[in-house]
Enzyme design. Structure first.
Site, PDB file in Angstrom:
ATOM      1  N   SER A  52       2.834   2.341   4.472  1.00 49.46           N
ATOM      2  CA  SER A  52       3.577   3.260   3.499  1.00 49.46           C
ATOM      3  C   SER A  52       2.725   4.273   3.106  1.00 49.46           C
ATOM      4  O   SER A  52       1.668   4.385   3.151  1.00 49.46           O
ATOM      5  CB  SER A  52       3.934   2.284   2.328  1.00 49.46           C
ATOM      6  OG  SER A  52       2.937   2.138   1.574  1.00 49.46           O
ATOM      7  N   CYS A  53       3.214   5.511   2.502  1.00 46.31           N
ATOM      8  CA  CYS A  53       2.533   6.483   1.957  1.00 46.31           C
ATOM      9  C   CYS A  53       2.288   6.322   0.325  1.00 46.31           C
ATOM     10  O   CYS A  53       2.859   6.621  -0.577  1.00 46.31           O
ATOM     11  CB  CYS A  53       3.574   7.746   2.055  1.00 46.31           C
ATOM     12  SG  CYS A  53       2.765   9.337   1.685  1.00 46.31           S
ATOM     13  N   ASP A  54       1.436   5.411   0.197  1.00 45.31           N
ATOM     14  CA  ASP A  54       1.072   4.693  -1.124  1.00 45.31           C
ATOM     15  C   ASP A  54      -0.218   4.549  -1.116  1.00 45.31           C
ATOM     16  O   ASP A  54      -0.744   3.503  -0.141  1.00 45.31           O
ATOM     17  CB  ASP A  54       1.991   3.598  -1.575  1.00 45.31           C
ATOM     18  CG  ASP A  54       1.922   3.219  -2.977  1.00 45.31           C
ATOM     19  OD1 ASP A  54       2.826   3.272  -3.559  1.00 45.31           O
ATOM     20  OD2 ASP A  54       0.706   2.885  -3.401  1.00 45.31           O
ATOM     21  N   ASN A  56       9.662   2.567   1.058  1.00 46.33           N
ATOM     22  CA  ASN A  56       9.268   3.306   1.916  1.00 46.33           C
ATOM     23  C   ASN A  56      10.191   3.477   3.372  1.00 46.33           C
ATOM     24  O   ASN A  56       9.735   4.112   4.309  1.00 46.33           O
ATOM     25  CB  ASN A  56       7.731   3.596   2.213  1.00 46.33           C
ATOM     26  CG  ASN A  56       7.282   5.181   2.260  1.00 46.33           C
ATOM     27  OD1 ASN A  56       6.330   5.357   2.604  1.00 46.33           O
ATOM     28  ND2 ASN A  56       8.070   5.852   2.328  1.00 46.33           N
TER      29      ASN A  56
END
Ligand SMILES: Cc1ncc(COP(=O)(O)O)c(C=O)c1O
Length: 376
Positions: A322-324, A361
């Protein structure tokens, strides 16, 4: 089937494309073996699988067929075991704070034993599960457990006596004590200490004429991650000695394993989706991260990662898809450097993984696949 052989089989199936990432392969043979061992060193003890560890219907079916009981904490968990035809006497609920609807539903379905650690919970049980058997959750030291549970649950000695008295006065069948030494416990002394404390509480409870007969020792039996762990025989030998010392007249022992029963039985099959050399090291991103299966990595559980590739091991920073920024699994992994598209297995992934997973996401929830020996 031992866990090494199962991991080899999973690797072979993944290479053949018969286990598509992301998925969690579970060995029913390992679960059956663990089910047979758990409690074997404590004659007469009854074992209740903590469904929260892995609630996959096929996993739960394997446990039910092995003859174990179940510890459930929600309507959905209860429905799962009810649908398998498990008799209500084989089901208990030990979450000290339960949703009112769940208590009523469980009572209606014949569940008779509940845990409490507050007056408010006693009041709920009186109203929603009148006459039930109730045990108080005693706070015990959780030192030596990689996933401590103390703090949120359990009361100290004094309040525990008061609560038992209160439960009795309110008409509940207050029958004993429940404790949990913390999950992934490798400190044998913790069981000793907890059983000693439980015995002291039993002695106090005599003054209020309590029919004390149940000692629920919770979970805590460990799975094999990176660090050495005691065997189930060593743990139960220690527990048996403590019981002989503190409960010479005998007591009904209940055990609620979660992680022990299913942890070693699971291998994640994941795929590398990207790599990046950054200032702090080599980053490897795989398709399972802390939001879709590896949440316990955030609390310090460390797994063994096995890329299906030969070579020299290097230090990798392993992260999820994920973009986290929190989606980092382990910053100190020593493994063969994988290439994008490679399979990476994650061992001891059967407990507290897919049950936590979310579709954050847009990444898929890993499928759970029960892999019978006949598939090899
Ligand atoms: C009430 C209760 N029983 C049993 C368990 C299972 O513990 P473990 O997975 O350490 O065996 C838990 C875990 O949180 C729990 O809360």
């Amino acid at each position: 089937m031992d866990r090494d052989r199962f991991a080899e089989h999973v690797a072979a199936l993944a290479r053949l494309g018969r286990l598509q990432p992301p998925c969690l392969a579970m060995s029913p043979t390992i679960i059956r073996d663990k089910a047979a061992r758990c409690g074997a060193g404590l004659p007469g003890a009854r074992v209740f699988y903590a469904v929260k560890a892995n609630d996959d219907p096929e996993v739960v079916r394997v446990v039910a067929e092995a003859g174990l009981g179940f510890e459930v904490g929600s309507v959905s968990e209860l429905n799962e075991v009810v649908h398998l035809g498990v008799a209500p006497e084989r089901v208990i609920s030990s979450n000290p704070i339960k949703a009112p609807e769940f208590i009523a539903y469980a009572h209606q379905h014949g569940v008779r034993m509940f845990t409490f650690d507050s007056r408010a919970e006693v009041d709920k049980l009186v109203k929603l599960a009148p006459g039930c058997e109730a045990v108080v959750r005693l706070a015990v030291p959780n030192e030596g457990s990689d996933w401590p549970l103390s703090g949120k649950f359990g009361v100290d000695f004094g309040p525990a006596v008061e609560l038992l008295a209160y439960a009795k006065v309110r008409g509940l069948n207050a029958v004993g004590i429940n404790f949990h030494v913390g999950s992934q416990c490798t400190n044998l002394q913790s069981w000793d200490t907890a059983i000693g404390l439980a015995a002291k509480l039993r002695d106090e409870a005599r003054d209020i004429a309590l029919d004390f007969r149940v000692l629920n020792i919770g979970g805590g039996y460990p799975a094999q991650y990176l660090k050495p762990i005691p065997t189930v025989d060593e743990i139960e030998d220690r527990i048996a000695k403590a019981l002989a010392r503190w409960f010479p007249g005998g007591v009904e022992v209940l055990i609620e394993p979660g992680r022990y029963l299913v942890g070693d039985a699971g291998v994640f099959v994941t795929r590398v989706i990207g790599k990046a050399q950054r200032q702090d090291g080599l980053w490897v991103m795989i398709d399972v991260g802390v939001f879709n299966g590896l949440a316990e990595a955030l609390g310090g559980i460390r797994y063994e990662f096995v890329p299906l590739r030969e070579g020299r091991k290097v230090r990798c920073i392993l992260a999820g898809p994920s973009c986290d920024g929190f989606d980092v699994i382990d910053r100190e992994v020593q493994m063969v450097e994988p290439e994008v598209g490679d399979i990476v297995l994650i061992r001891t992934a059967g407990a507290y993984t897919t049950v936590y997973a979310a579709r954050f996401n847009g990444f898929p929830l890993p499928m759970v696949k029960v892999v019978e020996d006949t598939m090899f």
